[in-house]
Structures are given as C-alpha cells and as structure tokens.
Design a protein around this motif. Structure first.
Motif, mmCIF file in Angstrom:
data_model
loop_
_atom_site.group_PDB
_atom_site.id
_atom_site.type_symbol
_atom_site.label_atom_id
_atom_site.label_comp_id
_atom_site.label_asym_id
_atom_site.label_seq_id
_atom_site.Cartn_x
_atom_site.Cartn_y
_atom_site.Cartn_z
ATOM 1 N N GLY A 132 10.520 1.495 -3.044
ATOM 2 C CA GLY A 132 11.087 0.243 -2.572
ATOM 3 C C GLY A 132 10.501 -0.147 -1.232
ATOM 4 O O GLY A 132 9.860 0.659 -0.553
ATOM 5 N N ALA A 133 10.709 -1.402 -0.861
ATOM 6 C CA ALA A 133 10.258 -1.907 0.438
ATOM 7 C C ALA A 133 11.198 -3.024 0.858
ATOM 8 O O ALA A 133 11.624 -3.836 0.029
ATOM 9 C CB ALA A 133 8.825 -2.413 0.365
ATOM 10 N N ASP A 134 11.528 -3.049 2.164
ATOM 11 C CA ASP A 134 12.379 -4.129 2.659
ATOM 12 C C ASP A 134 11.667 -5.467 2.563
ATOM 13 O O ASP A 134 12.290 -6.495 2.263
ATOM 14 C CB ASP A 134 12.782 -3.861 4.110
ATOM 15 C CG ASP A 134 13.831 -2.762 4.204
ATOM 16 O OD1 ASP A 134 14.346 -2.341 3.137
ATOM 17 O OD2 ASP A 134 14.119 -2.315 5.328
ATOM 18 N N LEU A 135 10.354 -5.447 2.790
ATOM 19 C CA LEU A 135 9.583 -6.685 2.712
ATOM 20 C C LEU A 135 8.186 -6.370 2.213
ATOM 21 O O LEU A 135 7.515 -5.470 2.724
ATOM 22 C CB LEU A 135 9.502 -7.369 4.082
ATOM 23 C CG LEU A 135 8.671 -8.652 4.132
ATOM 24 C CD1 LEU A 135 9.325 -9.748 3.281
ATOM 25 C CD2 LEU A 135 8.489 -9.123 5.575
ATOM 26 N N GLU A 147 6.896 -3.263 4.585
ATOM 27 C CA GLU A 147 7.753 -2.778 5.657
ATOM 28 C C GLU A 147 8.841 -1.889 5.094
ATOM 29 O O GLU A 147 9.477 -2.218 4.088
ATOM 30 C CB GLU A 147 8.371 -3.966 6.410
ATOM 31 C CG GLU A 147 7.340 -4.850 7.100
ATOM 32 C CD GLU A 147 7.995 -5.988 7.873
ATOM 33 O OE1 GLU A 147 9.246 -6.009 7.941
ATOM 34 O OE2 GLU A 147 7.262 -6.840 8.404
ATOM 35 N N ASN A 148 9.024 -0.735 5.772
ATOM 36 C CA ASN A 148 10.017 0.259 5.371
ATOM 37 C C ASN A 148 9.875 0.576 3.880
ATOM 38 O O ASN A 148 10.777 0.378 3.087
ATOM 39 C CB ASN A 148 11.433 -0.221 5.682
ATOM 40 C CG ASN A 148 12.439 0.921 5.642
ATOM 41 O OD1 ASN A 148 12.059 2.088 5.760
ATOM 42 N ND2 ASN A 148 13.705 0.579 5.459
ATOM 43 N N VAL A 149 8.700 1.118 3.521
ATOM 44 C CA VAL A 149 8.354 1.361 2.124
ATOM 45 C C VAL A 149 8.607 2.831 1.777
ATOM 46 O O VAL A 149 8.471 3.721 2.625
ATOM 47 C CB VAL A 149 6.881 0.981 1.861
ATOM 48 C CG1 VAL A 149 5.938 1.786 2.732
ATOM 49 C CG2 VAL A 149 6.531 1.146 0.406
ATOM 50 N N SER A 150 8.995 3.093 0.532
ATOM 51 C CA SER A 150 9.269 4.458 0.076
ATOM 52 C C SER A 150 8.596 4.699 -1.270
ATOM 53 O O SER A 150 8.236 3.757 -1.987
ATOM 54 C CB SER A 150 10.777 4.701 -0.053
ATOM 55 O OG SER A 150 11.327 3.876 -1.073
ATOM 56 N N PHE A 151 8.428 6.014 -1.611
ATOM 57 C CA PHE A 151 7.852 6.390 -2.902
ATOM 58 C C PHE A 151 8.405 7.740 -3.326
ATOM 59 O O PHE A 151 8.624 8.634 -2.514
ATOM 60 C CB PHE A 151 6.323 6.475 -2.822
ATOM 61 C CG PHE A 151 5.700 7.002 -4.086
ATOM 62 C CD1 PHE A 151 5.511 6.166 -5.172
ATOM 63 C CD2 PHE A 151 5.320 8.332 -4.189
ATOM 64 C CE1 PHE A 151 4.950 6.646 -6.341
ATOM 65 C CE2 PHE A 151 4.760 8.815 -5.359
ATOM 66 C CZ PHE A 151 4.569 7.969 -6.438
#
Length: 736
Positions: A132-135, A147-151
């Motif tokens: 996911g990512a906030d933007l 921005e603020n990305v996850s995996f």
C-alpha cells in the motif's frame, strides 16, 4: 502506470526471486481485458450522467472509465475541460495489464500529465506480493513518487513481515530510483533500517549500493557486508564490498569484470589488514584472476591465477571459489591453437599448495602439439609431442627439461556392431636434469628413453529386446578385449616431475598405462578382458549400466615402480542402477587377485520422492592409503514433518577410529511468506597447525539461525542445507 509498476517491482523485488519452496502463498491475480475503443479515445459508462457543455461532466453509480491502456472504476467521477481533468472517488480501482490498485480517490490532469491516487492498496499481477501507499503520484515533471509505501508477500491480515519506506521516487530522466527511510518489520517489530538506497529501474547497470548481506557463523561472528556497484563503462564494472566480522574485524573485497567481443575476465581481491581473532599483525588476503579470450578463429588464451596469505584463510573466512577441502590453488596461463588436424597449446603451470606438502613442480613452460590425419581409407597417422621445463623451489629437487615425441600408426574400424583397432607407437623421451649439488642421487644429467608399443583392441555390441515385468527394454552385452605390449627400459635415473600412480578402476584397465604423466612408462605384455551390459528403456534412458574387467599379465613387469605380486590385476567393477523412478544405486569396487579381498569400494543408494524428500546412504572403504585404512559410513536425509516443518540431517562415522567425523542437523519452519531455519553442526576441524598439518583430532561445533523473507532471497531449497559442511550432498548416479 506502467512506470509505477516498474518502480514498485524494482525496489521491492530488486535482485531477488521467489524461493523454490513447496509452500507458497497463493498468488493473487486479476482479470484485465480492454474492450475495443477508438484509438486515443476515452469511454465512460455509469448509471447516471449530467453534462454541462464545455464545463463539467458528472457521472454517478458504477462508473467505468476505459482508456487506451487502463480501466478505472468508481462510485462517482467528474470530467472537466473536455476530459483533460479527472476526479473519481468512492471505491476507486485502477487496473492495467500489470497492476491493480484500490484507492479512496484518484485525480488526473492530462494537460500537465499528472496522476495521483490516495490511500492505495496495490497488487502486482503474477507476483506473490502486495502493499500500500498513502499517495501514488505520477507526473511529467517529477516522475513517480510513492509516499509511505509498504510491501509483503504474506496474505492480507497475516502480515508476518513487511517492508515500509517513507518515500520511493523515480525522477524524470534518471536511470535509477531512490528509497528513503526503509524499515524491515518482522511480526510488527522493526529489525533493520536503511536511511537511503538507490536501485535500478532499467535493464542498464547503474552505479549504487546493492542489497546488504547479513549473517553469522561461529568462526567470523556476526557479519554485515555492504556491496557498492560501480558501472565504470558498458563493458567494465566493479563491486566494492566492506565486510564487518565481529570476531575478526573489517575486510575489504573487490571484484572487477571486463568484457569485449573476444575476451572476458574477472579479478577478485580480498584483504583483512588485521585479524583480531588471531592476535598478530599479519594481513590476510586472497586474490584470483581468470581470463578467457579468442585471438582469432583458431587461437585462444586462458589464465587462472590464485593465491592466499596463509593455509587457514579459506577455513576461517570462506571463499566463493574454493572450499576447505582443497589442497592447492591454480596458477596457470596458456595459449592454444585448434584446427581439424592440428592442436597446439603452451602453458605456464604453477600451484599454491595449502598445508605442509612437498612443493609441486612448476611447468615453465609446458608446450604440447598433436597432429592427426588419415593416410588413406585404412590407415590413420597421429603424432603427439611435448616440451616442458620443470622447476622446483626446493634445493634437494632437481629442475629438468623434458622433450617427448610419440608417432603412431593405427587401423581403426568402427561399425554399429562394434569396434576394432590395431595401433603401433614409438615413444621417445629426452631429459636434461639439473643434478648439480646432489652427489648421492641415482638420477643422471642426460637421459634418453625410447620405447615401442603395440595395441590391439576389439569390442562387440550384442542387443536384444527383453520384456522385464510388463515393460519392454533393450538389453546390450558389450564384451571388449585388448592386447598391449610395451618394451622395457630402466627409468630409475629419471625423476618424478608430473607423475603419480593411477587407481585400478574399470576405465583405467584399457588405458595401458599405470601412471599419469610421462616420467614412468611401464613395460607391458598383457591381455585385458572386460564387459559392459546396459538396460535401456523406450525413452532411450539407461536403467542399468554394469561393467567388470581384469588385466592378465603374460610377463611380470621389469619397471621397478610397477612391480606386481601376481599374474593378474585386481578385478575392477562399476554399477549404476536406476531401480525405479525413486531408487538409485551406484557402486564401484576393486578386488585384489592375490588376497581375494576388497581393496577399494564405494557404495551409494538414494531414495528420492522429490527435490526435497530424499534419503541417501554412503559407504567408502580403502584397505590401505598412506599406511591407513579408511572405512566410513554416512547417511543424509531431507524430509518434511507436516505442512510447515522440514528436517534435514547428515551423519558420517569412521569405523576404523570408532568416532563420528561429522554430524549435521537442520530444522525449518516455513509459512507461505517466511521461513526460519536452525542448523547445528559438529565436524572434524580442518585447520592447519603451526607445522602446516591438518589437526585430525580436534572438532569444531557451530549453530546458526537464519530468517528468510520469501520473495526477498536468492533461489534456495532444503537440499541446500545438506550441501554445507565437509561431506556435502551430491547425487551419486551418472546414468544418462
């Protein structure tokens, strides 16, 4: 959005691939099929629509927007400025052929080429990963920013591990991306942090830091190795690594590579200024240079040069190119010419010996020339020649020049039913030995040796179809015989420069020579009898290959180094048997004729159900080797213990000394997205003492714990654990 996909895939799966494991999370997929629309147009469908000409178009309810390369779905959407600006909200999804994104809202401006998705959850097609990512922002000016990305590769709601970064950016015109404040989480707990790293986003090599290597061993302690890649030129690059070892200090490692149209090579350098575990100030180093090149259609060059600072370097610090059982390192370079009739090569050969062994002879240089041609329909002519200068660092060993020439005339006859060969050869060798300062030697300064040899060889192939059980096979019986005569000349006045005695194996029975090299050529008057049988299935696959043979001496050998106790050699036999799709057997043995006892034997049997489900049993026996008897038994196994647990083990026992030489056990817990491995090992120490001899009475023990992010590691499997240690796992069978 294809750029975004490239960014995500590059940063999250950089230099990685999924583990070849049996247990993997289900790969999420999605359907994507674009309906046919006019080129460059945008199609919008919805339950309701309100359009104000030249101002705004409002769509409500099940909005479906189709572009030339993507589909957008939302509860509502606004199009302004003739479709140049788009806003969509409420259960927004974006899908193209590579990426599926769920978002709270999406904004697009075609005029400035800007696309933004807020609070996204993404999924990469065909890849076992999501995040996911906030933007997520894509623009013509700034490129791609997440921005603020996850995996993670774990299923939703069960994120045992994940990667989180505050920002990932790919700037316009830059061949690499940047990640800031990257954290690795295990069970929600941060375990590793990188403030910044760059990663490539194209197939072109880019300068930058590579993913670090982290580990721990009993010898080195906790390890952290950080490589830096420098793309010097399209055909030249280097990797510079700093390796910190808590037990030994800081080591520098460097690898250079180059490639041209006709040449390629590598240079590896390793340097440890001071080993804190040893307690002295002597630096420890390793280097290796290898090169292969083509000078023309027929000429080529090769080089392989290695050296280490001390005997225990590989044992203590490990090597990617040698293992702790090696006794020498190559140092050689050569020039070769190959054609249909003529082969020529000249080499400079040297060795770096490991341990307290008599120094090997160096060949400075060694040149060989071989010519072969057909004189007519029946006769072939061959000539082999060699010129070598042998040098030794020990004063009590003589240097020597050796020239050898060996013409031969043969009548080969080959058919589908077998082969016949008659051959006569003359072997002439000249030695110039530097024996100055060796008053008590039997060697002579100048020696000429001329020997004649006649060889008659024949083999037949008998075939028949045979039904075994309910299966049809092709069974062959291949008897073979050879008569060999070699004249005698006393050779006690010649030194040993590159010559050692060969083992009596089945393949060596028909060589007619009991030694490697040319310093000893045994006289022969002997017959060799042997036979091979094969069982071949319908797929032309060998199910069984068995061979047995023996030499019968008409006269006893006069050569002092080749004295025989009986008029027959040992019986040599080999067996490879594929019992079925799961069972394999390999064995070879030699039985002494005078004692009727086994002199050497090896036996391996393997039961294999799959790549990671196997049991292998080995036994090795040598009646006498350097005044010692070898009688060793070993078993290796890899087997699952349920859906998530897997066990591997290895055990070797020395019956002669009544002790365990190596024991190893590894256990692994594996979920679909991570694995935890624990290994315990105890084995004979292979370190050299101060006198240069291996200690055969001391043992080393070790324990290791490894956490594996599945999808973030190099290809591996359970059998890899069995390949560790002294007697690593190897397949025993050599059937085709």
């Amino acid at each position: 959005m294809k750029i975004a996909y490239t960014a995500l895939l590059a940063v999250i799966l950089m230099s990685s691939s999924n583990l070849h494991a049996q247990l993997t999370c289900e790969v999420q997929s999605f359907d994507f099929e674009l309906p046919k629309i006019a080129d460059g147009s945008i199609e919008v469908r919805s339950n309701a629509a309100q359009i104000i000409k030249d101002e705004i178009a409002v769509f409500e309810g099940n909005v479906l927007i189709t572009t030339p390369d993507s589909i957008i779905q939302a509860d509502s959407a606004n199009l302004r400025e003739n479709g140049q600006r788009l806003q969509a909200s409420g259960n927004v999804t974006y899908t193209d052929e590579l990426l599926h994104v769920e978002s709270l809202g999406i904004e697009a401006n075609a005029e400035i080429e800007l696309l933004q998705l807020q609070s996204t959850e993404y999924q990469i097609k065909g890849v076992n990963g999501r995040g996911g990512a906030d933007l997520l922002s894509i623009s013509r000016e700034r490129g791609v920013i997440l921005e603020n990305v996850s995996f993670t590769t774990c299923p939703k709601g069960d994120e045992d591990w994940k990667i989180q970064a505050s920002e990932i950016s790919i700037r316009k015109g830059m061949p690499f991306g940047e990640a800031k404040h990257t954290r690795f989480y295990v069970g929600g707990v941060p375990v590793f942090y990188l403030p910044y790293f760059a990663f490539p986003i194209t197939t072109e090599r880019q300068t930058g830091f590579l993913f670090p290597k982290i580990g721990s061993t009993g010898s080195t302690g906790i390890e952290y190795e950080q490589p830096f890649y420098w793309n010097i030129a399209p055909n030249v690059d280097t990797t510079i690594s700093t390796r910190y070892m808590s037990n030994r200090g800081l080591q520098l490692k460097n690898e250079w590579r180059y490639l041209t149209n006709n040449h390629y090579g590598e240079l590896q350098l390793e340097y440890l200024a001071k080993d804190t575990d040893i307690g002295n100030d002597d630096p420890r180093y390793f280097y290796r240079f290898s090169h292969k090149g083509k000078l023309s259609e027929n000429w080529s060059v090769t080089a392989d040069v290695s050296d280490i600072s001390d005997n225990n370097y590989i044992v203590d610090l490990r090597s990617d190119y040698y293992n702790q059982a090696d006794t020498h390192l190559y140092r050689q370079a050569g020039l070769s010419y190959f054609s249909e009739d003529l082969d020529f090569n000249v080499f400079v050969r040297d060795f770096t010996t490991i341990g307290n062994f008599d120094d090997n002879y160096r060949a400075l240089p060694e040149a060989k020339l071989a010519y072969s041609t057909s004189l007519n329909e029946w006769f072939d002519f061959d000539i082999k020649s060699e010129l070598a200068y042998f040098d030794n660092r020990l004063e009590q060993r003589p240097d020597a020049l050796r020239f050898h020439i060996e013409p031969s005339l043969s009548i080969p006859y080959q058919r589908a039913w077998g082969e016949l060969l008659a051959e006569v050869s003359v072997m002439h060798t000249y030695y110039d030995q530097d024996i100055e300062g060796m008053p008590n030697t039997n060697l002579e300064e100048t020696v000429e040796r001329t020997l004649g040899q006649a060889r008659f060889y024949g083999s037949l192939i008998f075939e028949r179809e045979q039904t075994i059980g309910d299966t049809d096979y092709l069974v062959t019986f291949e008897p073979k015989t050879q008569y060999l005569y070699t004249s005698y000349q006393d050779q006690s006045n010649i030194g040993f420069y590159d010559t050692t005695e060969l083992l009596t194996t089945f393949s060596n029975l028909f060589r007619g020579q009991e030694f490697t090299g040319l310093d000893r050529i045994n006289d022969n008057n002997q017959f060799t009898l042997g036979a091979t049988t094969r069982i071949i299935d319908d797929n032309n696959r060998e199910m069984l290959v068995a061979s047995i043979g023996q030499i019968f001496y008409v006269e006893s050998a006069q050569l002092q180094a080749s004295q025989r106790q009986d008029n027959r050699s040992s019986i040599a036999a080999e067996l490879d048997w594929r019992i079925n799709r799961n069972w394999f057997v390999h064995s070879d043995f030699q039985v002494g004729n005078d004692t009727n006892k086994v002199e050497r034997s090896s036996f391996s049997t393997e039961y294999r159900l799959s790549e990671n489900k196997l049991i292998q049993i080995n036994h090795r026996y040598i009646r006498e080797l350097s005044n010692e008897k070898i009688d060793q038994f070993g078993v290796s196994a890899s087997w699952p213990m349920g859906d998530n647990w897997h066990w591997v083990g290895r055990y070797y026992r020395d019956f002669e000394r009544s002790r365990t030489t190596e024991s190893f056990m590894g256990i692994e817990y594996e979920s679909c997205c991570w694995a935890l491995r624990l290994t315990v090992q105890r084995n004979l120490a292979t370190r050299f003492n101060n006198d240069g001899f291996r200690d055969v009475n001391e043992f080393d023990s070790g324990i290791a714990l490894q956490f594996v992010f599945k999808g973030m590691g190099s290809p591996s499997n359970k059998v890899d654990m069995l390949r560790q240690g002294l007697f690593g796992y190897r397949q025993p069978f050599v059937l085709n």
